[in-house]
Structure formats: structure tokens, C-alpha cells
Design an enzyme around this catalytic site. Structure first.
Site, mmCIF file in Angstrom:
data_model
loop_
_atom_site.group_PDB
_atom_site.id
_atom_site.type_symbol
_atom_site.label_atom_id
_atom_site.label_comp_id
_atom_site.label_asym_id
_atom_site.label_seq_id
_atom_site.Cartn_x
_atom_site.Cartn_y
_atom_site.Cartn_z
ATOM 1 N N ASP A 1 -3.691 0.555 -1.902
ATOM 2 C CA ASP A 1 -3.583 0.373 -0.461
ATOM 3 C C ASP A 1 -2.719 -0.876 -0.247
ATOM 4 O O ASP A 1 -2.406 -1.595 -1.208
ATOM 5 C CB ASP A 1 -4.988 0.195 0.125
ATOM 6 C CG ASP A 1 -4.977 -0.194 1.585
ATOM 7 O OD1 ASP A 1 -4.338 0.521 2.374
ATOM 8 O OD2 ASP A 1 -5.601 -1.221 1.930
ATOM 9 N N ASP B 1 -2.458 -3.249 3.297
ATOM 10 C CA ASP B 1 -3.033 -4.329 4.106
ATOM 11 C C ASP B 1 -4.392 -4.771 3.582
ATOM 12 O O ASP B 1 -5.308 -3.958 3.435
ATOM 13 C CB ASP B 1 -3.179 -3.881 5.565
ATOM 14 C CG ASP B 1 -1.883 -4.013 6.337
ATOM 15 O OD1 ASP B 1 -1.146 -4.980 6.096
ATOM 16 O OD2 ASP B 1 -1.607 -3.139 7.173
ATOM 17 N N GLU C 1 -3.846 -9.070 7.473
ATOM 18 C CA GLU C 1 -4.448 -8.676 8.747
ATOM 19 C C GLU C 1 -4.643 -9.851 9.705
ATOM 20 O O GLU C 1 -4.059 -9.889 10.784
ATOM 21 C CB GLU C 1 -5.788 -7.964 8.506
ATOM 22 C CG GLU C 1 -5.668 -6.619 7.805
ATOM 23 C CD GLU C 1 -5.066 -5.523 8.692
ATOM 24 O OE1 GLU C 1 -4.565 -5.840 9.792
ATOM 25 O OE2 GLU C 1 -5.105 -4.366 8.289
ATOM 26 N N GLY D 1 -4.721 2.617 12.033
ATOM 27 C CA GLY D 1 -3.473 2.769 12.773
ATOM 28 C C GLY D 1 -3.389 1.788 13.920
ATOM 29 O O GLY D 1 -4.251 1.768 14.810
ATOM 30 N N GLY D 2 -2.355 0.936 13.917
ATOM 31 C CA GLY D 2 -2.240 -0.097 14.931
ATOM 32 C C GLY D 2 -2.083 0.438 16.340
ATOM 33 O O GLY D 2 -2.650 -0.102 17.295
ATOM 34 N N ARG E 1 -5.308 1.535 17.566
ATOM 35 C CA ARG E 1 -6.142 0.351 17.790
ATOM 36 C C ARG E 1 -5.879 -0.225 19.185
ATOM 37 O O ARG E 1 -6.809 -0.558 19.919
ATOM 38 C CB ARG E 1 -5.801 -0.679 16.715
ATOM 39 C CG ARG E 1 -6.940 -1.526 16.222
ATOM 40 C CD ARG E 1 -6.516 -2.262 14.975
ATOM 41 N NE ARG E 1 -6.555 -1.408 13.808
ATOM 42 C CZ ARG E 1 -5.765 -1.520 12.752
ATOM 43 N NH1 ARG E 1 -4.848 -2.462 12.716
ATOM 44 N NH2 ARG E 1 -5.887 -0.695 11.741
ATOM 45 N N ARG F 1 5.511 -0.811 18.880
ATOM 46 C CA ARG F 1 6.916 -0.876 18.453
ATOM 47 C C ARG F 1 7.381 -2.333 18.393
ATOM 48 O O ARG F 1 8.045 -2.753 17.435
ATOM 49 C CB ARG F 1 7.776 -0.070 19.421
ATOM 50 C CG ARG F 1 9.239 0.059 18.975
ATOM 51 C CD ARG F 1 10.042 0.895 19.962
ATOM 52 N NE ARG F 1 9.597 2.280 19.987
ATOM 53 C CZ ARG F 1 9.032 2.878 21.045
ATOM 54 N NH1 ARG F 1 8.846 2.186 22.168
ATOM 55 N NH2 ARG F 1 8.674 4.138 20.992
ATOM 56 N N LYS G 1 5.406 -5.008 18.171
ATOM 57 C CA LYS G 1 4.625 -5.668 17.119
ATOM 58 C C LYS G 1 5.221 -5.396 15.741
ATOM 59 O O LYS G 1 5.293 -6.301 14.888
ATOM 60 C CB LYS G 1 3.170 -5.198 17.187
ATOM 61 C CG LYS G 1 2.318 -5.629 15.997
ATOM 62 C CD LYS G 1 2.225 -4.516 14.966
ATOM 63 C CE LYS G 1 1.584 -5.021 13.699
ATOM 64 N NZ LYS G 1 1.605 -4.009 12.629
ATOM 65 N N THR H 1 -1.760 3.549 5.522
ATOM 66 C CA THR H 1 -1.613 4.115 6.864
ATOM 67 C C THR H 1 -0.567 3.358 7.670
ATOM 68 O O THR H 1 -0.257 3.727 8.795
ATOM 69 C CB THR H 1 -2.955 4.094 7.626
ATOM 70 O OG1 THR H 1 -3.405 2.741 7.721
ATOM 71 C CG2 THR H 1 -3.994 4.928 6.910
ATOM 72 N N ASP I 1 -9.510 -2.012 -0.197
ATOM 73 C CA ASP I 1 -10.233 -3.208 0.245
ATOM 74 C C ASP I 1 -11.289 -2.901 1.288
ATOM 75 O O ASP I 1 -12.017 -3.804 1.697
ATOM 76 C CB ASP I 1 -9.251 -4.238 0.820
ATOM 77 C CG ASP I 1 -8.711 -3.808 2.188
ATOM 78 O OD1 ASP I 1 -8.279 -2.637 2.312
ATOM 79 O OD2 ASP I 1 -8.739 -4.626 3.124
#
Length: 260
Positions: A19, A21, A28, A62-63, A66, A90, A92, A130, A186
């Protein structure tokens, strides 16, 4: 990269799929979160995610999802929230890519030694995240170099984690069955995705994920280098503390499959 015959003879481990992040780097809290907050400012939205609130939002993969969920929870119309989330995300992403390109992130302690050991043992490296390809690939290359053979991102899948699709696509890209690979995650969501793909899974917790449900993991550690720091919620499913080495990964993988 070197052949895998020697590794297969030891434990059948031919690839490790990571993974990104929180697993490769602590991105994060001090990476994505401030980038989201700056994006909110640029779009004139009176929202600021503090450390604790952002941690609670990480249960949503998924941001963009979120942002939409948080805005909806603040009373926004769901359609307006979804449209705004697309624009905010976009912006971010562009901000986060700038930080990646500036070298703002470093590998988690012990990660480089672990990966070097895997490569020396002939174990192939893949990634399943992701995250969006436009920031995930530069970050992966920055943290791991050119040893990564396959990178599957959120752009390539229809269903984000905890769905196993990303891991299944990574296995497909590597040309391997689940029995030949190990996942490194994680979070509890990540464990569900990896084990759902049939993978033995090692967890390296961080400040946000420590204490989550890691049912099904083969091993849970506070980090790669064996040092404490994950907090009182850390627990091990197998093998105790100590650094995560290539040989340990091979042994954990072998034991997990032997117990099937």
C-alpha cells in the site's frame, strides 16, 4: 531483477505488494491533510480538518469521497457536495504533487532496508493503492526508486479498498497467484482488501491506524525497523516485535500458507 527460484524454494514468496499512504511514508497527517485544507481555502470553503477529524475521515477510502461525505455531514446538498468535492480534490492533488516533487516525504524508518533485502533475495515489488495515479506514481518512485514493477492506483479500479480489486489487478500485472505474494498494509481497510484477494498480509501501523481491527493479518508491527511508537493499541498477530526483514517476510508468508 534476479530470479525467484531461490526464494520459492525457501517459502514460495515471489513478490511483495505495498500500500502507499501511511505504509511507505507518513503522508496522511502532514501531507494530504494540509493539502486538503489549503484546497478548501482556495475554493472559499470554510472547512479545516484538524488531525483528529481527519483521522476519523480515513475510514472513508478515496479523497474525493472523503470531502463529499464531510460536506454532506455539514448539511450540504449531496449533489452540491459531490460536485464541489471533485473540484476540491483536483486542487488538493495538484498541491500534493508539488510537495511530492519537492521531496517533502521520506520513507518510513526501516522501509528502505526491507525493500533492499527483498530485491537482493529476488523478491519482486508491486504497489496497490486507492490513491490517484498523478500523485501516487511520483511518490512511489521517489520513495522506492525503480525497483517497482507494477503500480495499481485508484484510477484503474472500479471499486476502492476494502474491495480487493486493486490487489487482484496487481497480482495480474505481476503474473502471480495470491499464494506467491505478500501484502504490506497499514490499516484495517487495507487488510480487508488484501486478505479478500487471498494474500497473506503484514501490517505496519501508524498513529492513525494503531488499534484498528486487523483480523486476518499474518503479522502486525508498529513499524519496519522494530522500534516502538505506534502506541498502546499495537499488538502482534504473530512473531512479536523486531524489524521486518526479507527473511522474516518469507517466514511469515510460509507459516501463513502452511496454516491454511
Amino acid at each position: 531483477m534476479g530470479g525467484t527460484d531461490g526464494v520459492a524454494a525457501v517459502g514460495g514468496l515471489q513478490a511483495v505488494i505495498f500500500d502507499v499512504d501511511g505504509t511507505l511514508a507518513d503522508t496522511e497527517r502532514d501531507g494530504h491533510r494540509p493539502a486538503f485544507n489549503e484546497a478548501f481555502v482556495r475554493h472559499g470553503i470554510d472547512v479545516e480538518w484538524d488531525v483528529e477529524h481527519y483521522g476519523s475521515l480515513l475510514r472513508i477510502t478515496g479523497g474525493r469521497r472523503r470531502v463529499a461525505a464531510d460536506l454532506t455531514g455539514r448539511g450540504w446538498d449531496p449533489d452540491d457536495a459531490a460536485a464541489t468535492a471533485l473540484d476540491v480534490h483536483r486542487t488538493k492533488t495538484a498541491l500534493f504533487v508539488e510537495r511530492v516533487q519537492a521531496g517533502a516525504f521520506v520513507p518510513r524508518p526501516g522501509l528502505t532496508a526491507f525493500v533492499d533485502g527483498l530485491v537482493a533475495a529476488g523478491v519482486r515489488i508491486g504497489v496497490a493503492t486507492t490513491g490517484r495515479r498523478d500523485w501516487a506514481v511520483p511518490l512511489v518512485r521517489h520513495l522506492l526508486g525503480d525497483v517497482v514493477e507494477v503500480v495499481v492506483t485508484g484510477d484503474e479500479v472500479e471499486r476502492l479498498k476494502p474491495d480487493p480489486e486493486a490487489y487482484l489487478l496487481a497480482l495480474q500485472g505481476l503474473g502471480l497467484d495470491a499464494s506467491a505474494a505478500l501484502a504490506v498494509e497499514d490499516s484495517g481497510v487495507g487488510v480487508r482488501a488484501a486478505t479478500g484477494a487471498g494474500l497473506a498480509t503484514v501490517v505496519v501501523t501508524n498513529g492513525y491506524t494503531v488499534g484498528q481491527d486487523f483480523t486476518g493479518a499474518a503479522l502486525v508491527l508498529p513499524g519496519y525497523d522494530g522500534s516502538p511508537g505506534g502506541g498502546p493499541g499495537d499488538r502482534t498477530a504473530q512473531g512479536g516485535s523486531g524489524p521486518l526483514t526479507a527473511q522474516r517476510a518469507i517466514d511469515v508468508h510460509t507459516a501463513w500458507w502452511r496454516a491454511r
